[in-house]
Design a protein around this motif. Structure first.
Motif, mmCIF file in Angstrom:
data_model
loop_
_atom_site.group_PDB
_atom_site.id
_atom_site.type_symbol
_atom_site.label_atom_id
_atom_site.label_comp_id
_atom_site.label_asym_id
_atom_site.label_seq_id
_atom_site.Cartn_x
_atom_site.Cartn_y
_atom_site.Cartn_z
ATOM 1 N N PHE A 206 41.069 41.858 49.492
ATOM 2 C CA PHE A 206 40.020 42.445 48.664
ATOM 3 C C PHE A 206 39.972 41.818 47.269
ATOM 4 O O PHE A 206 38.896 41.599 46.712
ATOM 5 C CB PHE A 206 40.220 43.960 48.560
ATOM 6 C CG PHE A 206 39.749 44.717 49.771
ATOM 7 C CD1 PHE A 206 38.485 45.276 49.811
ATOM 8 C CD2 PHE A 206 40.572 44.851 50.883
ATOM 9 C CE1 PHE A 206 38.041 45.969 50.930
ATOM 10 C CE2 PHE A 206 40.144 45.544 52.008
ATOM 11 C CZ PHE A 206 38.880 46.109 52.039
ATOM 12 N N GLY A 207 41.140 41.538 46.697
ATOM 13 C CA GLY A 207 41.176 40.964 45.358
ATOM 14 C C GLY A 207 40.562 39.583 45.308
ATOM 15 O O GLY A 207 39.745 39.278 44.432
ATOM 16 N N ARG A 208 40.947 38.704 46.265
ATOM 17 C CA ARG A 208 40.403 37.342 46.283
ATOM 18 C C ARG A 208 38.907 37.354 46.584
ATOM 19 O O ARG A 208 38.143 36.551 46.037
ATOM 20 C CB ARG A 208 41.149 36.479 47.301
ATOM 21 C CG ARG A 208 42.576 36.132 46.889
ATOM 22 C CD ARG A 208 43.103 34.970 47.714
ATOM 23 N NE ARG A 208 43.171 35.285 49.126
ATOM 24 C CZ ARG A 208 44.222 35.812 49.733
ATOM 25 N NH1 ARG A 208 45.309 36.103 49.031
ATOM 26 N NH2 ARG A 208 44.211 36.068 51.034
ATOM 27 N N ALA A 209 38.485 38.257 47.481
ATOM 28 C CA ALA A 209 37.052 38.357 47.772
ATOM 29 C C ALA A 209 36.284 38.753 46.521
ATOM 30 O O ALA A 209 35.220 38.203 46.221
ATOM 31 C CB ALA A 209 36.813 39.367 48.889
ATOM 32 N N GLY A 210 36.828 39.708 45.756
ATOM 33 C CA GLY A 210 36.181 40.111 44.517
ATOM 34 C C GLY A 210 36.099 38.981 43.515
ATOM 35 O O GLY A 210 35.082 38.813 42.830
ATOM 36 N N GLU A 211 37.165 38.166 43.432
ATOM 37 C CA GLU A 211 37.162 37.027 42.503
ATOM 38 C C GLU A 211 36.085 36.016 42.886
ATOM 39 O O GLU A 211 35.375 35.498 42.021
ATOM 40 C CB GLU A 211 38.537 36.356 42.512
ATOM 41 C CG GLU A 211 39.634 37.202 41.856
ATOM 42 C CD GLU A 211 40.987 36.529 41.955
ATOM 43 O OE1 GLU A 211 41.052 35.398 42.495
ATOM 44 O OE2 GLU A 211 41.988 37.132 41.511
ATOM 45 N N ARG A 212 35.964 35.716 44.173
ATOM 46 C CA ARG A 212 34.933 34.764 44.609
ATOM 47 C C ARG A 212 33.529 35.282 44.331
ATOM 48 O O ARG A 212 32.633 34.526 43.963
ATOM 49 C CB ARG A 212 35.085 34.480 46.106
ATOM 50 C CG ARG A 212 36.103 33.407 46.438
ATOM 51 C CD ARG A 212 36.147 33.132 47.919
ATOM 52 N NE ARG A 212 34.863 32.725 48.467
ATOM 53 C CZ ARG A 212 34.664 32.451 49.749
ATOM 54 N NH1 ARG A 212 35.674 32.555 50.615
ATOM 55 N NH2 ARG A 212 33.473 32.085 50.185
ATOM 56 N N LEU A 213 33.354 36.591 44.513
ATOM 57 C CA LEU A 213 32.025 37.182 44.328
ATOM 58 C C LEU A 213 31.769 37.597 42.887
ATOM 59 O O LEU A 213 30.649 37.980 42.540
ATOM 60 C CB LEU A 213 31.888 38.414 45.235
ATOM 61 C CG LEU A 213 31.928 38.129 46.743
ATOM 62 C CD1 LEU A 213 32.147 39.420 47.513
ATOM 63 C CD2 LEU A 213 30.633 37.460 47.184
ATOM 64 N N ARG A 214 32.840 37.552 42.075
ATOM 65 C CA ARG A 214 32.762 37.965 40.678
ATOM 66 C C ARG A 214 32.346 39.429 40.541
ATOM 67 O O ARG A 214 31.504 39.797 39.729
ATOM 68 C CB ARG A 214 31.811 37.052 39.905
ATOM 69 C CG ARG A 214 32.294 35.596 39.885
ATOM 70 C CD ARG A 214 31.389 34.699 39.089
ATOM 71 N NE ARG A 214 31.905 33.328 39.088
ATOM 72 C CZ ARG A 214 31.309 32.297 38.516
ATOM 73 N NH1 ARG A 214 30.170 32.480 37.870
ATOM 74 N NH2 ARG A 214 31.841 31.093 38.576
ATOM 75 N N VAL A 215 32.953 40.263 41.385
ATOM 76 C CA VAL A 215 32.774 41.707 41.313
ATOM 77 C C VAL A 215 34.157 42.343 41.380
ATOM 78 O O VAL A 215 35.162 41.671 41.654
ATOM 79 C CB VAL A 215 31.891 42.238 42.461
ATOM 80 C CG1 VAL A 215 30.507 41.620 42.400
ATOM 81 C CG2 VAL A 215 32.540 41.980 43.813
ATOM 82 N N THR A 216 34.224 43.629 41.158
ATOM 83 C CA THR A 216 35.508 44.307 41.188
ATOM 84 C C THR A 216 35.973 44.535 42.621
ATOM 85 O O THR A 216 35.170 44.562 43.567
ATOM 86 C CB THR A 216 35.426 45.661 40.468
ATOM 87 O OG1 THR A 216 34.528 46.513 41.192
ATOM 88 C CG2 THR A 216 34.918 45.486 39.032
ATOM 89 N N THR A 217 37.282 44.739 42.770
ATOM 90 C CA THR A 217 37.833 45.062 44.088
ATOM 91 C C THR A 217 37.234 46.357 44.602
ATOM 92 O O THR A 217 36.941 46.503 45.792
ATOM 93 C CB THR A 217 39.365 45.188 43.991
ATOM 94 O OG1 THR A 217 39.904 43.955 43.520
ATOM 95 C CG2 THR A 217 39.970 45.518 45.344
ATOM 96 N N GLY A 218 37.025 47.306 43.694
ATOM 97 C CA GLY A 218 36.432 48.579 44.086
ATOM 98 C C GLY A 218 35.033 48.418 44.636
ATOM 99 O O GLY A 218 34.636 49.102 45.593
#
Length: 299
Positions: free
Chosen positions: A19-31
């Motif tokens: 979830f963290g890496r996906a959020g970083e790629r998408l530039r959104v929060t993990t939540g």
């Protein structure tokens, strides 16, 4: 119906499984990633991911959905890009990158050829590093990268034609027991620790530069891990291990404390090629790949 951003979140998490890496790629929060996935699972009526404190994995339904959606999204992206390119032609801007000195030389030849053919397209040159090369392709800051073809060993990347195939050599310290030889076999790797490449490099690249066994099946001892190529050569010079390189390294990184020995036998060549994000194969990228393929060979 699924919205485009929901599909993007789902497919990104399906690739990263984190979830963290996906959020970083998408530039959104993990939540935000978590909320979107929960919304999709309510719509589907079944879990798409199995979550534990240690891992995230696709369920069978999630895997099927990812396999069905990925080519559709890629096709939509390519259709839009083709339409844009058709309207603009080979114009606008193109960001090109290189990883290593020899790749820089190949890039300059390609840029020169491309600029002569397409003067209305402005080319920006960037140097990439091993730790950020793939990320820069994915975030769009680089459209095409010339590098070791093994860097393209990711499911979302494509590789163009091999621009240079160079014999493999072994870098050893100048005072090393092997330094006085004219050439060496890949089997010598079983007798000397090999400097390890960074863990964020693709598995195919790691397996090539840090093989677990020689062609004859002998185990290869592992040396210290380096954070960069310059650090790799410094560790070699310090006698901490040996490292396989292409023959042009001797040309671009000559050092009095390192000897470069040709490798014979089952030593595959090191190959350099342009790579790009598969969904970013625009007319400009296509034209640059063609120019790179047809540019004069480096001297």
């Amino acid at each position: 119906m699924l919205e485009r951003h929901e599909i993007q979140v789902f497919l990104t998490l399906a690739e990263e499984l984190h979830f963290g890496r996906a959020g970083e790629r998408l530039r959104v929060t993990t939540g935000s990633v978590s909320q979107t996935i929960k919304k999709l699972e309510r719509l589907i009526g079944a879990p798409l991911f199995e979550r534990t404190s240690r891992r995230v994995a696709l369920t069978s339904i999630g895997r099927t959905l990812a396999d069905d959606l990925a080519p559709l999204v890629a096709g939509m992206d390519q259709a839009v890009r083709r339409a844009i390119d058709a309207g603009r032609g080979v114009a606008g801007e193109l960001n090109v990158g290189f990883l290593s000195a020899i790749a820089g030389q190949l890039l300059l030849k390609a840029v020169s050829e491309f600029a002569a053919r397409h003067p209305d397209c402005e080319v920006h040159i960037h140097e990439a590093q091993g730790h950020d090369a793939v990320a820069r392709l994915r975030d769009g800051s680089v459209d095409i990268l010339i590098t070791d073809v093994l860097i393209a060993a990711h499911p979302d990347l494509s590789a163009g034609p091999v621009l240079l195939s160079e014999p493999r050599m072994l870098a050893v310290a100048a005072g090393h027991a092997l330094a006085s030889r004219d050439s060496v076999s890949p089997e010598v790797l079983a007798d000397h620790p090999v400097i390890l490449v960074p863990t964020d490099m693709p598995e195919a690249f790691q397996a090539d530069r840090n093989p677990s066994h020689t062609p004859a099946g002998r185990p290869v001892p592992r040396g210290p891990r380096a954070a960069s190529f310059t650090e790799t050569l410094t560790l070699v010079a310090a006698g901490r291990g040996v490292f396989p390189v292409g023959e042009n390294v001797a040309r671009f990184y000559p050092r009095p404390d390192i000897a470069y020995l040709p490798m014979y036998g089952d030593a595959p060549p090191i190959q350099w090629a342009p790579i790009w994000l598969t969904t970013n194969f625009t007319e400009r990228v296509r034209a640059f790949v063609q120019a790179a393929r047809e540019a004069p060979l480096i001297g």
